[in-house]
Design an enzyme around this catalytic site. Structure first.
Site, PDB file in Angstrom:
ATOM      1  N   GLU B  61     -27.339  37.356  18.242  1.00  0.00           N
ATOM      2  CA  GLU B  61     -28.997  37.128  18.126  1.00  0.00           C
ATOM      3  C   GLU B  61     -29.611  37.307  16.663  1.00  0.00           C
ATOM      4  OE1 GLU B  61     -27.567  40.108  19.922  1.00  0.00           O
ATOM      5  OE2 GLU B  61     -27.519  40.446  21.725  1.00  0.00           O
ATOM      6  N   PHE B  86     -32.990  43.144  22.409  1.00  0.00           N
ATOM      7  CA  PHE B  86     -32.328  42.809  22.190  1.00  0.00           C
ATOM      8  C   PHE B  86     -32.767  41.073  21.280  1.00  0.00           C
ATOM      9  CE2 PHE B  86     -29.304  43.829  25.132  1.00  0.00           C
ATOM     10  CZ  PHE B  86     -29.131  45.023  24.453  1.00  0.00           C
ATOM     11  N   ASP B 120     -29.401  51.290  33.432  1.00  0.00           N
ATOM     12  CA  ASP B 120     -29.219  51.597  32.016  1.00  0.00           C
ATOM     13  C   ASP B 120     -29.174  52.275  30.825  1.00  0.00           C
ATOM     14  OD1 ASP B 120     -27.256  49.045  33.015  1.00  0.00           O
ATOM     15  OD2 ASP B 120     -28.304  47.451  31.805  1.00  0.00           O
TER      16      ASP B 120
END
Lengths: 290, 317
Positions: B61, B86, B120
């Protein structure tokens, strides 16, 4: 300094060495004037920057175009060596040499580390927080490929700077994506703030690392103007063949000022009055002081 | 209370994907970068139709943001895509130096923001991104509320010159704004007129605020409901005009109290017209695994929490 006979299209090697000598004078004067800045790496990279801006790169000094379409572009990733960038660009006619006197002062366009924020011509990205320039240079190189612009993007990095992980993301990307209009240059002076790169974080052989990532590599004697020109031309001849090119440029931190050479001590400190006089005695005024 | 119809159930990230595809067809300077989450970001259609303008960066990233700054320097309009976590915290210094301070025309497009990312868990559920981005000088911060608004915002930011953070999410969510609407950066959407309380809401919680407005209306409380899709620059006029009328405010967002929309509203009111405020937001906590609905309930981001906040704030008038 060894003067080599080497005629090139715009300047002789001797002329370029004279410009580099004035740039070195400017560097020590600029840093002395505000008692801050980074003379060591700036002095070491004077020959490279003069060769690029005054001889090798194809660009218009004026008017400055941010997008650099149709021009070669230089990105300085190790922004702390801003004095050499500013002086070299000013003597190339990108902005007024007199402005060098404002370096690091309030309301100046010549910030401690290069910035676009104050609209200084010639600067296309802020740098100083290390490890970001190669990604930016890669992005510019991609934009040139998309635009069918055949010009080259050069990016100078420090050797200690390679400790930043982002570089390796960019190194991997550029090889995988055949960014072959990109020439990276690592200033291999072996020094960083806390000591020698060997002691801080051994880089081993950086050419091996770049080659393993898929780059072509070259060695350069970065304080020998004849060799700087030769290797830059060679790098250009190797580009456009599917791989980015890396030049491992061996320099002396502090090159041109004997008492600043061979140590990391002058990475980021300014000379006092006596040291300034000593340094200037070694660097004749060739183009006139700002 | 005005009646707001559900037109469909769609994820806001698909609104981004649809907007990006349309931009690909209308603006040749638009390029897209993605860090190995093309499917999650719904960038597949753009990639398929414009492979020469799509850049797969791999799981890198920092390099993606740097390259986007470079592409913008070269005259392109880069849209980066990855999860909100991110897109911001992981690459804060790259955004700060190479994008914001350098004034680059980069569009940082971030999906899976907030707890509605779901199962998640907290590693991926960023609740700090609005704060991180709004603190950067010159950064525009937008958090649309449904598919149609996200699509419109995606298209609109290409015409704006400068860095933008566009935040959207993962779950299917009610679609209730107009298709093919014109999105105006910094211009709040006045959903319902009322005099009892102002409700300033953003992102997924706009729908919750509308449901809360219906419940409040049944109780005889008419709320002034305003969708602040652009957190920065804030529509100060709309906020101040509303509070001048109602005398109190509730804020609702899927973000930390620290640094979010509520924080911006409180600052504005404290400086101009101090009035009671209650904030529906995450209170200095990380999220966890669970379904989006379970998480909204557990972290106090549901309709009932907005209703309760209205009662509390009205009692403080």
């Amino acid at each position: 300094m060894k003067f080599v006979k080497y005629m090139s299209p715009k300047h002789s090697v001797k002329q370029l060495q004279e410009i580099a000598c004035q740039v070195r004078r400017d560097i020590v004067r600029m840093v002395h004037a505000v008692q801050s800045g980074h003379p060591g790496g700036s002095l070491g990279c004077a020959d490279l920057l003069v060769a690029l801006f005054h001889e090798v790169m194809d660009y218009k000094a004026k008017p400055f175009k941010m997008d650099g379409k149709g021009e070669d572009i230089f990105i300085l990733s190790n922004g702390h060596i801003s004095p050499v960038l500013y002086s070299t660009m000013a003597h190339a006619g990108i902005f007024d040499v007199k402005e060098l006197a404002t370096f690091r002062k309030l309301n100046s366009r010549l910030q401690g580390h290069p910035a676009t924020h104050e609209h200084l011509e010639g600067v296309r990205i802020a740098s100083g927080s290390l490890g970001q320039g190669l990604s930016v240079a890669t992005g510019i190189a991609l934009s040139k490929q998309m635009n069918n612009d055949p010009k080259t993007v050069y990016c100078l990095m420090g050797d200690g700077e390679l400790e930043e992980g982002q570089n390796w993301e960019a190194i991997m990307f550029a090889a995988h994506n055949k960014v072959d209009n990109l020439i990276g240059i690592v200033d291999f002076n072996g020094q960083q703030i806390d000591g020698s790169t060997k002691d801080i974080m051994g880089l081993t052989e950086i050419k091996d690392k770049f080659e393993a990532f898929g780059w072509l590599t070259l060695d350069m004697d970065g304080n020998n103007m004849g060799n700087v020109l030769e290797i830059l031309n060679k790098a250009k001849s190797m580009s456009g063949q599917g791989k980015p090119v890396l030049i491992k440029m061996k320099t002396d931190m502090g090159a041109g000022v004997d008492f600043m050479m061979g140590s990391h001590e002058w990475h980021g400190i300014a000379p006092n009055n006596e040291q300034l006089a000593n340094a200037l005695a070694q660097l004749p005024e060739t183009l006139g002081d700002y | 209370m005005v009646k707001i119809e559900i037109l469909d159930q769609k994820d806001t990230r698909s609104g981004f994907g649809a907007g990006l595809l349309e931009l690909g067809r209308t603006n040749p300077n638009v390029v897209a970068l993605c860090a190995d989450l093309t499917g999650s970001l719904k960038m597949d259609a753009f990639k398929k139709e414009f492979p020469e303008r799509f850049i797969q960066t791999g799981i890198a990233e920092a390099n993606m943001i740097g390259m986007a700054a470079g592409l913008a320097t070269g005259g392109k309009i880069p849209f980066t895509g990855t999860f909100a976590n991110f897109s911001t915290g992981r690459v804060y210094d790259q955004i700060r130096q190479s994008v914001a301070y350098s004034g680059k025309n980069v569009k940082i497009c971030a999906s899976h923001a907030g707890v509605t990312l779901g199962e998640d868990g907290a590693t991926h559920q960023i609740l700090e991104d609005i704060g991180l981005m709004k603190m950067l000088p010159g950064m525009v911060v937008i958090n649309p509320c449904d598919y149609n608004q996200t699509k419109a915002a995606t298209i609109a930011i290409a015409d704006y010159e400068g860095p933008v953070y566009l935040r959207f999410g993962r779950p299917k969510w009610p679609v209730f704004t107009a298709p093919d609407q014109k999105f105006e950066i910094g211009k709040a959407w006045h959903i319902n007129n009322g005099n009892a309380v102002s409700i300033f809401c953003t992102g997924h919680l706009v729908w919750k605020a509308i449901k809360a407005g219906e419940i409040l209306a049944e109780m005889g409380i008419e709320a002034d409901i305003i969708n602040i899709h652009t957190i920065k620059p804030l529509d100060k006029e709309a906020v101040l005009a509303s509070v001048a009328k109602t005398g109190c405010a509730v804020t609702a967002e899927e973000h930390q109290m620290n640094g979010g929309l509520g924080d911006s509203i409180c600052q504005l009111l404290a400086l101009n017209n101090p009035k009671p405020v209650e904030m529906v937001a995450v209170n200095d906590s990380f999220g966890e695994s669970g379904t989006p609905d379970e998480l909204l309930v557990k972290y106090g981001l549901d309709t009932v929490n907005i209703v309760e906040a209205v009662k509390r704030v009205m009692a403080r008038k």
